[in-house]
Design a protein around this motif. Structure first.
Motif, PDB file in Angstrom:
ATOM      1  N   THR A 969       0.862  -1.173   0.000  1.00 44.98           N
ATOM      2  CA  THR A 969       0.000   0.000   0.000  1.00 44.98           C
ATOM      3  C   THR A 969       0.896   1.220   0.000  1.00 44.98           C
ATOM      4  OG1 THR A 969      -1.849   1.063   1.136  1.00 44.98           O
ATOM      5  CG2 THR A 969      -0.135   0.121   2.527  1.00 44.98           C
ATOM      6  N   GLY A 970       0.320   2.430   0.004  1.00 48.27           N
ATOM      7  CA  GLY A 970       1.135   3.637   0.069  1.00 48.27           C
ATOM      8  C   GLY A 970       1.281   4.347  -1.258  1.00 48.27           C
ATOM      9  N   ARG A 988      -4.438  -5.674  -9.084  1.00 51.45           N
ATOM     10  CA  ARG A 988      -3.915  -4.335  -9.368  1.00 51.45           C
ATOM     11  C   ARG A 988      -3.338  -3.738  -8.082  1.00 51.45           C
ATOM     12  NH1 ARG A 988      -5.859   0.137 -12.875  1.00 51.45           N
ATOM     13  NH2 ARG A 988      -5.911   2.093 -11.718  1.00 51.45           N
ATOM     14  N   LEU A 989      -2.170  -3.116  -8.202  1.00 45.01           N
ATOM     15  CA  LEU A 989      -1.602  -2.440  -7.043  1.00 45.01           C
ATOM     16  C   LEU A 989      -2.466  -1.220  -6.708  1.00 45.01           C
ATOM     17  CD1 LEU A 989       2.264  -2.574  -7.544  1.00 45.01           C
ATOM     18  CD2 LEU A 989       0.798  -4.103  -6.257  1.00 45.01           C
ATOM     19  N   PRO A 990      -2.387  -0.735  -5.475  1.00 49.47           N
ATOM     20  CA  PRO A 990      -3.277   0.355  -5.045  1.00 49.47           C
ATOM     21  C   PRO A 990      -3.167   1.597  -5.937  1.00 49.47           C
ATOM     22  CG  PRO A 990      -2.106  -0.578  -3.175  1.00 49.47           C
ATOM     23  CD  PRO A 990      -1.505  -1.194  -4.386  1.00 49.47           C
ATOM     24  N   ASP A 991      -4.296   2.287  -6.126  1.00 53.20           N
ATOM     25  CA  ASP A 991      -4.305   3.513  -6.922  1.00 53.20           C
ATOM     26  C   ASP A 991      -3.478   4.621  -6.284  1.00 53.20           C
ATOM     27  OD1 ASP A 991      -5.892   2.390  -8.858  1.00 53.20           O
ATOM     28  OD2 ASP A 991      -7.778   3.089  -7.964  1.00 53.20           O
ATOM     29  N   SER A 992      -3.216   4.497  -4.989  1.00 49.48           N
ATOM     30  CA  SER A 992      -2.452   5.542  -4.283  1.00 49.48           C
ATOM     31  C   SER A 992      -0.982   5.572  -4.702  1.00 49.48           C
ATOM     32  CB  SER A 992      -2.533   5.309  -2.769  1.00 49.48           C
ATOM     33  OG  SER A 992      -2.027   4.021  -2.439  1.00 49.48           O
ATOM     34  N   HIS A1013       1.627  -9.867 -19.331  1.00 48.02           N
ATOM     35  CA  HIS A1013       0.243  -9.834 -18.830  1.00 48.02           C
ATOM     36  C   HIS A1013       0.141 -10.248 -17.367  1.00 48.02           C
ATOM     37  CE1 HIS A1013      -0.224 -14.248 -18.861  1.00 48.02           C
ATOM     38  NE2 HIS A1013       0.516 -14.223 -19.968  1.00 48.02           N
ATOM     39  N   GLN A1014       1.162 -10.972 -16.866  1.00 46.78           N
ATOM     40  CA  GLN A1014       1.134 -11.405 -15.470  1.00 46.78           C
ATOM     41  C   GLN A1014       1.315 -10.227 -14.507  1.00 46.78           C
ATOM     42  OE1 GLN A1014       3.454 -14.960 -14.266  1.00 46.78           O
ATOM     43  NE2 GLN A1014       4.317 -13.712 -12.613  1.00 46.78           N
ATOM     44  N   ILE A1015       2.104  -9.238 -14.920  1.00 46.85           N
ATOM     45  CA  ILE A1015       2.433  -8.152 -14.010  1.00 46.85           C
ATOM     46  C   ILE A1015       1.977  -6.782 -14.500  1.00 46.85           C
ATOM     47  CG2 ILE A1015       4.742  -7.746 -14.973  1.00 46.85           C
ATOM     48  CD1 ILE A1015       3.806  -7.676 -11.237  1.00 46.85           C
ATOM     49  N   TRP A1016       1.991  -6.548 -15.837  1.00 45.60           N
ATOM     50  CA  TRP A1016       1.766  -5.195 -16.350  1.00 45.60           C
ATOM     51  C   TRP A1016       0.384  -4.627 -15.997  1.00 45.60           C
ATOM     52  CZ3 TRP A1016       4.784  -1.476 -17.272  1.00 45.60           C
ATOM     53  CH2 TRP A1016       4.365  -0.353 -17.989  1.00 45.60           C
ATOM     54  N   PRO A1017      -0.701  -5.392 -16.110  1.00 47.93           N
ATOM     55  CA  PRO A1017      -2.013  -4.838 -15.737  1.00 47.93           C
ATOM     56  C   PRO A1017      -2.080  -4.388 -14.280  1.00 47.93           C
ATOM     57  CG  PRO A1017      -2.286  -6.840 -17.028  1.00 47.93           C
ATOM     58  CD  PRO A1017      -0.837  -6.755 -16.690  1.00 47.93           C
ATOM     59  N   ILE A1019       0.374  -2.863 -12.661  1.00 45.62           N
ATOM     60  CA  ILE A1019       1.209  -1.699 -12.348  1.00 45.62           C
ATOM     61  C   ILE A1019       1.106  -0.561 -13.375  1.00 45.62           C
ATOM     62  CG2 ILE A1019       2.872  -3.159 -11.133  1.00 45.62           C
ATOM     63  CD1 ILE A1019       4.765  -2.827 -13.531  1.00 45.62           C
ATOM     64  N   CYS A1020       0.447  -0.792 -14.510  1.00 44.00           N
ATOM     65  CA  CYS A1020       0.489   0.177 -15.604  1.00 44.00           C
ATOM     66  C   CYS A1020      -0.150   1.521 -15.246  1.00 44.00           C
ATOM     67  CB  CYS A1020      -0.142  -0.393 -16.870  1.00 44.00           C
ATOM     68  SG  CYS A1020      -1.888  -0.809 -16.680  1.00 44.00           S
ATOM     69  N   HIS A1021      -0.978   1.553 -14.207  1.00 38.67           N
ATOM     70  CA  HIS A1021      -1.636   2.800 -13.817  1.00 38.67           C
ATOM     71  C   HIS A1021      -0.733   3.716 -12.991  1.00 38.67           C
ATOM     72  CE1 HIS A1021      -1.998   0.090 -10.419  1.00 38.67           C
ATOM     73  NE2 HIS A1021      -2.178   1.136  -9.641  1.00 38.67           N
ATOM     74  N   ILE A1022       0.439   3.218 -12.571  1.00 38.95           N
ATOM     75  CA  ILE A1022       1.337   4.003 -11.711  1.00 38.95           C
ATOM     76  C   ILE A1022       2.044   5.054 -12.565  1.00 38.95           C
ATOM     77  CG2 ILE A1022       3.332   3.894 -10.167  1.00 38.95           C
ATOM     78  CD1 ILE A1022       2.548   0.953  -9.584  1.00 38.95           C
ATOM     79  N   PRO A1023       1.976   6.338 -12.206  1.00 39.57           N
ATOM     80  CA  PRO A1023       2.572   7.406 -13.028  1.00 39.57           C
ATOM     81  C   PRO A1023       4.067   7.248 -13.266  1.00 39.57           C
ATOM     82  CG  PRO A1023       1.104   8.343 -11.374  1.00 39.57           C
ATOM     83  CD  PRO A1023       1.238   6.878 -11.048  1.00 39.57           C
ATOM     84  N   GLY A1024       4.820   6.815 -12.247  1.00 39.75           N
ATOM     85  CA  GLY A1024       6.270   6.691 -12.403  1.00 39.75           C
ATOM     86  C   GLY A1024       6.736   5.275 -12.125  1.00 39.75           C
ATOM     87  N   ILE A1025       7.242   4.589 -13.159  1.00 41.73           N
ATOM     88  CA  ILE A1025       7.771   3.228 -12.984  1.00 41.73           C
ATOM     89  C   ILE A1025       9.228   3.226 -13.440  1.00 41.73           C
ATOM     90  CG2 ILE A1025       7.563   0.800 -13.627  1.00 41.73           C
ATOM     91  CD1 ILE A1025       4.616   1.329 -14.267  1.00 41.73           C
ATOM     92  N   LYS A1026      10.129   2.928 -12.512  1.00 42.61           N
ATOM     93  CA  LYS A1026      11.562   2.947 -12.816  1.00 42.61           C
ATOM     94  C   LYS A1026      12.119   1.545 -12.631  1.00 42.61           C
ATOM     95  CE  LYS A1026      15.420   6.102 -11.947  1.00 42.61           C
ATOM     96  NZ  LYS A1026      15.914   7.155 -11.017  1.00 42.61           N
ATOM     97  N   VAL A1027      12.621   0.967 -13.706  1.00 46.99           N
ATOM     98  CA  VAL A1027      13.156  -0.392 -13.672  1.00 46.99           C
ATOM     99  C   VAL A1027      14.633  -0.343 -14.050  1.00 46.99           C
ATOM    100  CG1 VAL A1027      13.009  -2.706 -14.657  1.00 46.99           C
ATOM    101  CG2 VAL A1027      10.921  -1.399 -14.232  1.00 46.99           C
ATOM    102  N   ASP A1028      15.471  -0.808 -13.129  1.00 46.18           N
ATOM    103  CA  ASP A1028      16.921  -0.830 -13.365  1.00 46.18           C
ATOM    104  C   ASP A1028      17.417   0.551 -13.810  1.00 46.18           C
ATOM    105  OD1 ASP A1028      19.395  -1.965 -13.344  1.00 46.18           O
ATOM    106  OD2 ASP A1028      19.259  -2.765 -15.382  1.00 46.18           O
ATOM    107  N   ASP A1029      17.014   1.584 -13.066  1.00 46.01           N
ATOM    108  CA  ASP A1029      17.447   2.965 -13.258  1.00 46.01           C
ATOM    109  C   ASP A1029      16.936   3.593 -14.557  1.00 46.01           C
ATOM    110  OD1 ASP A1029      18.644   4.986 -11.824  1.00 46.01           O
ATOM    111  OD2 ASP A1029      20.494   4.900 -12.997  1.00 46.01           O
TER     112      ASP A1029
END
Length: 1032
Positions: A969-970, A988-992, A1013-1017, A1019-1029
């Motif tokens: 959460t968070g 889906r991870l929390p909208d917060s 498809h296992q993970i992207w749906p 997390i795709c709503h998160i404004p900032g996604i940083k993977v390996d910098d």
């Protein structure tokens, strides 16, 4: 007898800077014998003084008269030009060797021509003042509202019940010794509801049983003791008073109050004059009955300190919910049946955010929309600048403008300068003072005070008047929350209320410009002198016309850290340095790709402040040392910089050299010539006399923190005592912080410091000593507030004698003989850190008072540590540690759970590492930040039992090597080094969540990059996604 509270015009303080330049001895010497030049300068001064005489009137009239505003802006532009020219001449005068050279340079036709142009411009302004009807008179007191009365307006009051109860409690208590009346001040910024709260209290039925009578007096700006005393008598008697003699008034009032238990409210008091206040209070201190009270409301902390006899009550802003209730009530949103209530409510809540907890703002804006149900009307208010609204309708505007109006001119300039900060920006006190100093906003000190002390006075004054507010940010939140606390730099952070920030922005006008992203499309006015930005794109400099328009800039200030390299070409810094010749402040802070400065930096003769911190600069040009006016030089965290310029001794006006976390190997020679130096992070003792410890001893103005490095070089010079001890007399006496390293130096320093007992020493760091050492007499220096001990295995730690002042204690890899630490020895500790102490078993608790001040507790790599006592975390932890905010526990295998009695009420950050038992059965306390790390082989899903608290904003997981499944959460989630993690709980991870960072988690990273498809749906709503910098 009336105390003056009227301020003065913003520009008058600027003119004082010019007059100081013209009157300086160097300047007088410069023009001696040059009649033409002297006559021209006298003409300049005369014109400025005549113009200055009408500034107060102009500042008042510009609010409603745009012609006056344009006149003031043009005048200010001309004053900037004059100041630039005089500063240029003054600097040349100070840096030339021969008087003949001075005269010839000063008589240069170009400079004289510029001066003549400026005088002509000012004279043309002088002629216009008649047309604008500007008068040479002081500004009268402004009144933005009718005098207050004790009557409530009948509308419901939201969110003040607890405040009301607290004030009534203070009024009900017998908190006086009977020698004088008790005074309870309510302090808060304009529009926060001080008068409304006083009315609530005044009309409370319970007070009728306590006091024989009550009286309400509105004092307002003019504090005339005779008038106020007369008004009090009329309020007490309910009859007109015809007396006009203060002695008779005092006798009359004393007679009316005698043997009565009374409550008198003095509303809206501005005076800060202690003598006038004592005079007013005389009749209240004769024959009074105990428990009589004066309740006073004021915007000024200074006023409160002058009048208070008991507790000052600070009235804070309303919560968003209560502020919304005020707004909705005055807008009559729910009083009528309308079809678009939901839409209006959405817009209204956005409007309320602009009010930032000020009930007067919510009431004013709600009233403007009263029974207006058209969405267009509501959007107009939402999208408008509050400072552009009508003062007659939006009462919060004159309320806040009044606070500004009564600031002295020098504080007005300092306040408006803060418009360079973004809204809600947390700024640090000392940093802002250095910027003020660089911009010549601080008056030259007298009576031996320093510029920095003047700056602190200005800053505290603005805090006292509620222009600045203390931030909730603590010293251990300077770094990322999951790291160990940054204990050595206890900084003070502040913010501006949103509406105060908007006021500063509106007052700054075209002269101050703040940009979120400085780029090709940025439009800047030719009058702009001060520029700040959050992001920088070098395309901003591609257009020669843009560079030409900003050539008079004084401030080029980077505000917020960059995520990526700000420079896209190598010429950007060259253009900035070579074209912006009038800069006072130049900040390339956090310009990661900046690896060098051009030689042309030496031509910025006006420069006072240069910040290259967190850049990649490797070498510094020699020309840097030509900057005669330079006061502040910052190279913090410049990891590639190992050497300072050899001619640093030429920077004779340097006051602050910040080189923290920069690997400087040796100090330049001749540092003793920098006799204005106030701050130096560390001194590397050299092997030569020119950079040895004697150089440090000559820096008599050094104060604050100082770390000594390479002290072994002391023994290679003549600067030692017969017993091979450190010559403590070589250290500046004002230094508050000392750090030493190595066995002989630690031994010497312990003995020397303890024997001499320096009264300024506040912080001591001792490192790397293999000898058996102890503090003589088993006592720490009495003045010590902070003690860091690292790698002193054989140190006998003093635990027998109480040390009242110590607030921060850090013990790492030290004190092998110490198995327990009795905290009762240090009753005022705020921060405790114990690490890598193999024999440490527990902290001794002896009475609840031991922990009343503790804010941060960190225990790590102590394999035998049990905790408080011998039975794990104490059940009474919530009462033992009422102020604890930060708790970090690492490698404590015996702790299985948090106490059932509850965790400390103020706990915000919890870090747990290698505590598998604790994680397995954890019911999380309501914290905001959680850090979980370590192998914890049995943890395959997180959290294993129970949910994370809804209060959580940041979750950081690291090195959970067997973690396969995660729930969270968070707002921010960071995952590092979890090799088996490849999925998250739920659909889906929390909208917060607004930021997700994943590093060194190969399975999860692969799925994210593939947008599987296992993970992207999830997390795709998160404004900032940083993977390996990299952002995806």
């Amino acid at each position: 007898m009336a105390a003056a509270v009227v301020g003065g015009a913003f520009l008058s303080a600027f003119l004082d800077v010019l007059f100081d330049r013209l009157a300086s001895p160097d300047f007088v010497d410069l023009i001696r014998g040059k009649k033409l030049s002297k006559k021209l300068l006298q003409k300049l001064e005369t014109t400025l003084r005549v113009v200055g005489a009408v500034l107060d009137d102009a500042e008042k009239k510009q609010i409603t008269n745009t012609n006056v505003k344009h006149w003031l802006d043009d005048l200010k532009d001309a004053v900037y030009e004059a100041d630039d020219l005089l500063d240029h001449v003054f600097t040349k005068a100070a840096t030339q060797n021969k008087v003949r050279d001075l005269i010839s340079r000063f008589s240069d036709r170009k400079i004289v021509s510029k001066l003549e142009d400026i005088v002509v411009t000012l004279e043309s302004h002088l002629k216009l003042k008649e047309n604008l009807d500007l008068k040479e008179s002081a500004v009268e007191n402004l009144s933005w509202k009718a005098p207050s009365t004790s009557l409530e307006d009948g509308s419901h009051i939201y969110g003040r019940e607890k405040d009301k109860e607290a004030i009534i409690k203070l009024l009900s208590e017998d908190n006086s010794d009977g020698s004088e009346v008790s005074v309870v001040p309510i302090v808060g910024m304009g529009g926060v509801g001080k008068t409304t709260l006083a009315q609530l209290v005044y009309n409370d039925e319970n007070l009728k049983q306590i006091f024989d009578f009550k009286a309400w007096v509105c004092v307002s700006q003019e504090f005339d003791v005779l008038k106020v005393t007369k008004t009090i008598i009329e309020a007490v008697t309910g009859k007109p008073c015809n007396l006009n003699d203060l002695n008779l008034l005092h006798l009359e009032l004393m007679d009316k109050l005698k043997d009565k238990k009374f409550l008198i409210v003095l509303d809206d008091v501005w005076t800060e004059d202690y003598v006038d206040w004592r005079l007013l209070k005389k009749p209240f201190n004769r024959g009074i009955i105990r428990r009589s009270k004066i309740l006073l409301t004021t915007r000024s902390e200074k006023t409160a300190s002058v009048v208070q006899t008991v507790h000052t009550y600070h009235l804070n802003q309303l919560s968003n919910e209560d502020c919304w209730s005020v707004f909705a009530n005055h807008a009559c949103l729910y009083s009528e049946s309308i079809g678009n209530t939901t839409t209006l409510e959405k817009i209204g809540k956005k409007i309320v955010k602009k009010c930032d907890g000020l009930p007067l703002a919510a009431e004013s804006l709600g009233g403007m929309l009263r029974r207006k149900h058209d969405i267009v009307d509501w959007n107009n208010i939402l999208n408008s600048d509050i400072w552009e609204l009508s003062e007659s309708e939006c009462k919060v505007i004159p309320a806040l403008r009044l606070s500004y109006h009564y600031l002295p001119p020098h504080l007005k300039r300092c306040f408006v300068y803060c418009s360079l900060y973004p809204q809600d920006y947390e700024f640090e006190k000392n940093e802002l003072i250095l910027l003020w100093m660089a911009e010549d906003l601080l008056k030259k000190p007298r009576n031996g005070r320093t510029l920095e002390e003047v700056g602190h006075e200005y800053f505290d004054d603005l805090v006292s008047r509620s222009f600045f507010q203390r931030s909730n940010r603590s010293s251990w939140s300077d770094r990322k929350w999951f790291l160990m606390p940054d204990l050595k730099h206890d900084r003070k952070w502040f913010v501006m209320h949103d509406l105060m920030h908007d006021l500063a922005t509106s007052l700054g006008g075209d002269f101050y410009f703040r940009s979120e992203e400085l780029g090709k499309e940025t439009k800047i006015d030719t009058k702009t002198r001060h520029l700040s930005f959050s992001k920088f794109n070098s395309s901003f400099l591609d257009n020669p016309d843009v560079v030409g328009r900003v050539k008079f800039l004084r401030t080029f200030l980077s505000i917020i850290n960059f995520e990526a390299s700000p420079f896209k070409n190598e010429e950007a810094q060259c253009i900035i340095v070579s074209k912006l010749m009038y800069l006072r402040v130049l900040s390339f802070h956090d310009f990661r790709s900046l690896d060098s400065l051009p030689d042309s930096i030496g031509k910025l003769i006006h420069l006072r402040y240069l910040d290259l911190s967190h850049s990649s600069v490797e070498t510094l040009p020699k020309s840097l040392c030509n900057l005669y006016n330079l006061q502040t030089l910052k190279f913090c965290s410049c990891r590639k910089l190992t050497k300072l310029p050899s001619d640093m001794c030429n920077l004779v006006n340097l006051r602050h050299l910040e080189i923290q976390e920069t690997p400087i190997k040796e100090m330049p020679r001749g540092m003793s010539k920098l006799n204005h130096l106030q701050h130096l992070d560390f001194f590397v003792v050299g092997k030569h006399e020119e950079n040895g410890i004697k150089e440090l001893g000559a820096l008599s103005n050094l104060r604050g923190q100082l770390e000594l490095r390479n002290l072994e070089n002391v023994s290679q010079s003549l600067e030692i005592c017969k017993s091979n001890k450190v010559a403590l007399h070589a250290l500046p006496l004002l230094v508050e912080t000392i750090e030493v390293e190595g066995s002989p130096m630690v031994e010497s320093m312990i003995e020397a410091i303890t024997n001499i007992q320096p009264t300024c020493l506040r912080s001591l760091t001792l490192r790397d000593c293999s000898s058996a050492v102890s503090f003589p007499g088993g006592r720490l220096p009495e003045s010590l507030k902070t003690l860091y001990i690292e790698d002193l295995k054989k140190l006998e730690f003093p635990t027998q004698h109480k040390h009242e002042l110590l607030e921060t204690l850090s013990i790492e890899s030290s004190c092998d003989s110490l198995t327990s630490l009795p905290l009762v020895t240090f009753p005022n500790l705020r921060v405790v850190t114990i690490g890598k102490c193999e024999n440490m078993e527990y902290l001794l608790v002896s009475g609840a008072e031991s922990f009343k001040s503790l804010c941060s507790l960190s225990i790590y790599q102590c394999p035998n540590f049990v905790s408080f006592g011998r039975e794990g975390l104490p059940e009474e932890m919530s009462t033992l540690l009422p102020k604890l905010e930060y708790l970090y526990i690492s490698n404590c295998p015996e702790i299985e759970s948090f106490p059932e009695g509850g965790m400390p009420p103020n706990l915000r950050t919890v870090g747990i590492e290698n505590c598998e038992k604790l994680l397995s059965g954890l019911a999380w306390p309501p914290v905001t930040h959680v850090y979980v790390g370590g192998r914890c082989d049995g943890i395959k899903s997180f959290p294993k039992e129970g949910l994370l608290p809804p209060s959580l904003t940041s979750l950081y997981l690291i090195k959970l090597i067997n973690l396969e499944m995660l729930d969270c959460t968070g707002q921010q989630l960071t995952i590092q080094r979890c090799p088996l993690l490849e999925n998250m709980v739920g659909e889906r991870l929390p909208d917060s969540l607004i930021k997700l960072t994943i590093e060194n988690c190969p399975l999860l990273e692969k799925l994210c990059r593939m947008k599987h498809h296992q993970i992207w749906p999830k997390i795709c709503h998160i404004p900032g996604i940083k993977v390996d910098d990299r952002w995806i």
